[in-house]
Scaffold this motif. Structure first.
Motif, PDB file in Angstrom:
ATOM      1  N   GLU A  59       0.765  -1.290   0.101  1.00 29.00           N
ATOM      2  CA  GLU A  59      -0.073   0.167  -0.052  1.00 29.00           C
ATOM      3  C   GLU A  59       0.894   1.193   0.003  1.00 29.00           C
ATOM      4  O   GLU A  59       1.829   1.429   0.805  1.00 29.00           O
ATOM      5  CB  GLU A  59      -0.999   0.053   1.424  1.00 29.00           C
ATOM      6  CG  GLU A  59      -1.777   1.234   1.387  1.00 29.00           C
ATOM      7  CD  GLU A  59      -2.621   1.213   2.353  1.00 29.00           C
ATOM      8  OE1 GLU A  59      -3.734   1.809   2.636  1.00 29.00           O
ATOM      9  OE2 GLU A  59      -2.414   0.316   3.592  1.00 29.00           O
ATOM     10  N   GLY A  60       0.661   2.184  -0.890  1.00 27.43           N
ATOM     11  CA  GLY A  60       1.266   3.306  -0.949  1.00 27.43           C
ATOM     12  C   GLY A  60       0.764   4.410  -0.065  1.00 27.43           C
ATOM     13  O   GLY A  60      -0.251   4.457   0.107  1.00 27.43           O
ATOM     14  N   THR A  61       1.938   5.007   0.486  1.00 27.24           N
ATOM     15  CA  THR A  61       1.377   6.269   1.636  1.00 27.24           C
ATOM     16  C   THR A  61       2.215   7.576   1.302  1.00 27.24           C
ATOM     17  O   THR A  61       3.231   7.467   0.692  1.00 27.24           O
ATOM     18  CB  THR A  61       1.737   5.708   2.937  1.00 27.24           C
ATOM     19  OG1 THR A  61       3.049   5.639   3.204  1.00 27.24           O
ATOM     20  CG2 THR A  61       0.902   4.519   3.101  1.00 27.24           C
ATOM     21  N   LEU A 117      -4.838  12.695   6.439  1.00 32.05           N
ATOM     22  CA  LEU A 117      -5.685  12.938   5.091  1.00 32.05           C
ATOM     23  C   LEU A 117      -5.967  11.660   4.371  1.00 32.05           C
ATOM     24  O   LEU A 117      -5.367  10.716   4.539  1.00 32.05           O
ATOM     25  CB  LEU A 117      -5.079  13.971   4.311  1.00 32.05           C
ATOM     26  CG  LEU A 117      -4.477  15.409   4.787  1.00 32.05           C
ATOM     27  CD1 LEU A 117      -3.852  15.764   4.114  1.00 32.05           C
ATOM     28  CD2 LEU A 117      -5.777  16.113   5.334  1.00 32.05           C
ATOM     29  N   ASP A 118      -6.938  11.746   3.500  1.00 29.24           N
ATOM     30  CA  ASP A 118      -7.125  10.570   2.635  1.00 29.24           C
ATOM     31  C   ASP A 118      -5.943  10.771   1.502  1.00 29.24           C
ATOM     32  O   ASP A 118      -5.262  11.778   1.380  1.00 29.24           O
ATOM     33  CB  ASP A 118      -8.495  10.463   1.767  1.00 29.24           C
ATOM     34  CG  ASP A 118      -8.448  11.833   0.921  1.00 29.24           C
ATOM     35  OD1 ASP A 118      -8.037  11.499  -0.216  1.00 29.24           O
ATOM     36  OD2 ASP A 118      -8.883  12.708   1.339  1.00 29.24           O
ATOM     37  N   GLY A 176      -3.677   1.492   6.147  1.00 25.75           N
ATOM     38  CA  GLY A 176      -3.993   0.084   6.493  1.00 25.75           C
ATOM     39  C   GLY A 176      -2.983  -0.161   7.752  1.00 25.75           C
ATOM     40  O   GLY A 176      -3.488  -0.788   8.854  1.00 25.75           O
ATOM     41  N   ASN A 177      -1.762   0.310   7.548  1.00 26.57           N
ATOM     42  CA  ASN A 177      -0.961   0.142   8.762  1.00 26.57           C
ATOM     43  C   ASN A 177      -1.126   1.222   9.972  1.00 26.57           C
ATOM     44  O   ASN A 177      -0.922   0.726  11.174  1.00 26.57           O
ATOM     45  CB  ASN A 177       0.683   0.639   8.184  1.00 26.57           C
ATOM     46  CG  ASN A 177       1.701   0.225   9.153  1.00 26.57           C
ATOM     47  OD1 ASN A 177       1.902  -1.218   9.404  1.00 26.57           O
ATOM     48  ND2 ASN A 177       2.611   1.091   9.284  1.00 26.57           N
ATOM     49  N   ASP A 178      -1.763   2.382   9.906  1.00 28.88           N
ATOM     50  CA  ASP A 178      -2.104   3.113  10.705  1.00 28.88           C
ATOM     51  C   ASP A 178      -3.267   2.754  11.462  1.00 28.88           C
ATOM     52  O   ASP A 178      -3.518   2.854  12.520  1.00 28.88           O
ATOM     53  CB  ASP A 178      -2.348   4.804  10.168  1.00 28.88           C
ATOM     54  CG  ASP A 178      -1.016   5.204   9.691  1.00 28.88           C
ATOM     55  OD1 ASP A 178      -0.030   5.038  10.457  1.00 28.88           O
ATOM     56  OD2 ASP A 178      -0.844   5.976   8.834  1.00 28.88           O
ATOM     57  N   VAL A 201       4.723  -2.775   2.939  1.00 31.22           N
ATOM     58  CA  VAL A 201       4.765  -3.989   2.340  1.00 31.22           C
ATOM     59  C   VAL A 201       4.366  -5.200   3.345  1.00 31.22           C
ATOM     60  O   VAL A 201       5.272  -5.111   4.423  1.00 31.22           O
ATOM     61  CB  VAL A 201       5.904  -4.497   1.392  1.00 31.22           C
ATOM     62  CG1 VAL A 201       5.727  -5.882   0.879  1.00 31.22           C
ATOM     63  CG2 VAL A 201       6.452  -3.479   0.464  1.00 31.22           C
ATOM     64  N   THR A 202       3.231  -5.830   3.278  1.00 25.81           N
ATOM     65  CA  THR A 202       2.984  -6.904   4.173  1.00 25.81           C
ATOM     66  C   THR A 202       3.624  -8.382   3.801  1.00 25.81           C
ATOM     67  O   THR A 202       3.301  -8.815   2.529  1.00 25.81           O
ATOM     68  CB  THR A 202       1.580  -7.052   4.614  1.00 25.81           C
ATOM     69  OG1 THR A 202       1.176  -5.618   5.074  1.00 25.81           O
ATOM     70  CG2 THR A 202       1.410  -7.780   5.798  1.00 25.81           C
TER      71      THR A 202
END
Length: 860
Positions: free
Chosen positions: A98-100, A200-201, A131-133, A221-222
């Motif tokens: 997931e990009g952040t 923010l989104d 998702g990590n947050d 990365v998970t």
């Protein structure tokens, strides 16, 4: 067993006197244990935070900062394209990617434009909710951000600034200002040490922080089930090649921990250093206590020797008393240390750094070290009195108890003390005349240690002379009572010297740091007056840079004669000696900067460095690479389209503090080789008012920048005040820590007087019998205390000013050339020491005044 019983009996027979020495041990051990528990707790807190918030593997741009600080000259965080996520998902062992987007180079304000940044120095972080947050935080009120007008705030920041759902927030970054309303509040599942966090989104974060879509600052990365982080990192790195930075959760946590470790280590070792000073002062208190107890028990020990006790048994008896004192004081100190750690955590909470007692960490090594230090120091301090006790002969039973056998300091002691002091003074002289600060600092340290030890050793000799002088100045005006106080202080010079030395150590450090701090402020102020030729300095917050519209707002202010831009960047230099130096700093500035900062040159004129295709270099750089006026340096600017060949028109002096080591070229020259959209932003702006319009221009500038709360405007007076306040806050914190050593020293004065009163019980009874009133008796003891405290203050302040003056000579090598003695502080400390003496004498004087005259006369 007989020795143990004797030791126990003597210990509890003098438990009141032992209590003061025990407090000294307790305070010293408590400070050590409190420091260790506090720093261990902070480490635990940060470890939990970093481990909880790190994904299995993190991918980010090459050269990006692990802490999210902006590293580019555009003020925006380095990014990676969204296409990288597809390549990562295709790697073996990846469950999800997931990009952040996040950045710490952001100023956040409320609806009234008041800043919401932490006051503790912790970062302000703005990022995309991901998702990590969601795994590490719990939404307690409202919802996560879903659109461009939503922002979610961490619970601690919301509580501190009384933020509620619907409140307006402004987020100011290099891209611009974005307004949003609080849509939710989220609390950390682990302790947040004090950072202010805003979510923010993802799409909004990209536009607000980077200014473009389809990019991320990092990818979380998970790992798939059964795949280790190390294996996942290897597979992701293989899929991406070497273009990106790939780190495991442990590597990210370690990198973040390293970023705060320097701060934690400075705090830890500074506090342990002050604990060591308290231990040193406590040693004098313990030595004094046991020396006086041994002197008072001279007849008793002589009788013990007469009936068969050996020297070893007497020696062992005193050391056992010290061991008991050390064990009790240290055990209480360990418990008090945990209390100090909790108190420090509460104090940090008041300053904005939240630490939970749930994370309180007490390693087994902490109480073990505290007990070991306390017992060892106490027993070592009691060794000399114990050895002296062992030398008491059976014939001492025939003498009056308490008769001091060492009324005058020995010749050997005086010689050794003078030699050490002389060696220390010579070391300080060498430090003061050193050519390099690194060489001089070693001699300074040696001089401080030698002069301190020398003064301690020679203290009894100095006591005889100084107390007589102080007696003539202070005590003689009190008539016979003052003369008796003087003689009591002179009765045992060794005791007076040791008691004064305990106070001397703390006050010497206070004086030294006061001189250094005042000299730093005076030197910096002098540098500002001599070198800064501008009226106003505009600086951004949170390592941000100044955007074009903000520059335009400053330039539009009426009453300004000029505005100077200041754009630092990096470049690759190829020097005349054929060397290529990557990532070398160079600053692009307007030609008026030569007037705004009057930098000395050793060759050429700095104004010429702003001519087309010209530059300046600093003196050391020129010497290292054989550069002289007219030399040409090939400069490849960061993000430039082609290399520039710049002529050296000026060589600046290294004998400066402001902008030391800087190299300059003009903004116009830089713009010739760097595209407009890649030009570095301004780090600072300098503005000067038209003649006679400084006050009006200052007010107008403040008004014009009201809508830019990320910028701070200071005139030279503001700048000097900020500098003075910053150094003053540091000194106040140090003085607070030194107060521990001074408290122990005060206990030493109290203990010395209390034991001295007991030693002179019969004498006091006789004086009372022949007409000395209680009031006169109490005054005599108070005056004796004052003269001892003032004696210690004279030694300490004189020694400390010598250390401070020497340290300033080393600072002069760094450009801080003004020596300033803070006489108001020195005088206040000196007068305060007299009040310390009065305070220390209250209880001993009160007890002496209450003595029964007949019982006192009958005392053996």
């Amino acid at each position: 067993m007989t020795v143990l019983k004797t030791s126990m009996r003597n210990f509890f027979a003098h438990k009141g006197r032992m209590a003061l020495s025990a407090v000294a041990v307790l305070l010293s051990v408590a400070f050590v244990c409190g420091t260790l528990v506090f720093t261990d707790t902070m480490n635990t807190t940060f470890d939990k935070l970093f481990q909880a918030t790190a994904s299995d593997v993190t991918v980010s741009a090459k050269g990006s900062s692990d802490t999210g600080q902006t590293t580019s000259r555009t003020g925006k965080p380095p990014v990676i394209p969204a296409s990288v996520i597809g390549r990562i998902r295709g790697a073996h062992g990846v469950k999800s990617a997931e990009g952040t987007v996040f950045s710490t180079s952001v100023t956040v304000v409320d609806g009234d434009k008041d800043k919401l940044s932490p006051s503790s120095g912790a970062p302000t972080i703005v990022g995309s909710w991901n998702g990590n947050d969601a795994r590490t935080m719990k939404i307690t009120t409202g919802t996560a951000p879903k659109g461009p007008d939503d922002v979610m705030v961490d619970a601690d920041t919301a509580d501190k600034h009384d933020l509620k759902l619907g409140d307006e927030i402004g987020l100011i970054s290099a891209v611009g200002t974005r307004h949003a309303r609080v849509s939710g509040i989220a609390a950390f599942k682990v302790t947040n040490p004090g950072a202010a966090i805003f979510y923010l989104d993802t799409k909004t974060a990209q536009r607000a922080l980077v200014g473009e879509s389809g990019v991320y600052t990092n990818v979380n990365v998970t790992a798939a089930e059964g795949v280790s982080d190390a294996r996942l990192k290897k597979d992701v790195a293989a899929a991406l090649g070497h273009a990106y930075k790939v780190q495991t959760a442990k590597e990210v946590a370690d990198a973040n921990q390293k970023s705060v470790q320097s701060f934690l280590n400075v705090m830890k070792y500074a506090m342990l250093g002050f604990a060591g000073i308290a231990f040193l002062v406590g040693i004098f208190l313990i030595i004094n206590t046991f020396s006086m107890l041994v002197a008072q028990r001279t007849r008793e020990i002589g009788l013990m020797r007469a009936i068969g006790s050996s020297r070893k048994q007497v020696n062992r008896s005193v050391l056992l008393e010290a061991l008991l004192l050390g064990v009790i004081g240290s055990a209480l100190g360990v418990g008090a240390g945990v209390g100090i750690a909790v108190g420090l955590m509460k104090l940090m909470g008041q300053m904005g750094m939240h630490l939970s007692t749930d994370d309180l960490t007490v390693a087994w090594t902490t109480p073990a070290l505290g007990l070991l230090l306390g017992v060892v120091v106490t027993v070592l301090a009691a060794y000399l009195p114990a050895r002296r006790a062992g030398k008491i002969s059976p014939m001492a039973a025939l003498r009056d108890a308490g008769t001091p056998a060492d009324a005058k300091a020995g010749i050997v002691r005086a010689v050794v003390g003078l030699v050490l002091t002389g060696a220390g003074a010579w070391s300080l002289y060498v430090a003061a005349t050193a050519d390099k600060a690194t060489t001089g600092s070693g001699w300074l340290g040696l001089g401080v240690v030698l002069t301190l030890i020398g003064f301690v050793v020679v203290g009894p000799v100095l006591a005889g002379g100084l107390v007589r002088v102080l007696g003539m100045v202070i005590l003689r005006i009190f008539g016979p009572v003052g003369r008796m106080a003087e003689r009591n202080a002179l009765r045992n010079p060794r005791r007076t010297g040791a008691t004064g030395a305990a106070l001397m150590i703390g006050l010497a450090l206070v004086a030294c740091l006061s001189v250094v701090g005042s000299s730093m402020v005076a030197s910096a102020t002098d540098q500002l007056d001599k070198t800064v030729g501008t009226d106003f300095i505009i600086t951004p917050d949170n390592e941000q840079l100044i955007k074009a519209k903000e520059v335009a707002a400053v330039k539009s202010v009426p009453g300004l004669a000029r505005v100077t831009e200041y754009r630092p960047t990096m470049a690759a230099f190829t020097t005349p000696d054929g060397k290529t130096l990557e990532k070398t700093d160079i600053t692009g500035a307007d030609p008026s900067y030569a007037t705004d900062l009057r930098t000395k040159t050793v060759a050429g004129d700095l104004k010429d460095a702003y001519l087309p295709d010209s530059m300046s270099v600093h003196e050391a750089f020129a010497e290292d690479h054989g550069i002289h006026l007219g030399s040409r340096i090939t400069v490849a600017f960061q993000n430039g389209t082609k290399a520039a060949h710049l002529t050296v028109r000026a060589i600046t002096s290294d004998d400066t503090v402001i902008d030391k080591g800087a190299m300059y070229t003009s903004v116009a020259t830089m713009a010739k080789y760097v595209p407009a959209d890649q030009m570095p932003l301004n780090q600072l702006l300098f503005a000067s008012a038209e003649d006679g319009r400084q006050a009006t221009a200052y007010k107008a500038l403040k008004t014009a920048l009201h809508d830019y709360p990320e910028l701070t405007v200071r005139d030279q007076t503001d700048y000097k005040k900020a500098l003075k306040d910053q150094i003053g806050q540091l000194l106040n914190m140090i003085y607070g820590l030194l107060a521990l050593a001074i408290i122990v020293a005060v206990l030493g004065v109290v203990n010395t007087l209390a034991l001295s009163v007991v030693e002179r019980t019969r004498e006091i009874g006789l004086m009372r019998a022949i007409g000395l009133s209680r009031r006169q008796l109490r005054r005599m003891i108070r005056l004796e205390s004052v003269v001892i405290a003032v004696f210690g203050a004279l030694l300490g302040l004189g020694l400390g000013m010598g250390w401070g003056a020497t340290a300033q000579k080393l600072l002069a090598l760094q450009g801080l050339k003004v020596l300033e003695i803070p006489w108001p502080t020195i005088v206040a400390v000196f007068v305060g020491s007299a009040f310390v003496g009065l305070f220390a004498a209250l209880i001993p004087a009160f007890r002496a005044g209450r003595m029964n005259v007949l019982n006192a006369i009958a005392t053996e």
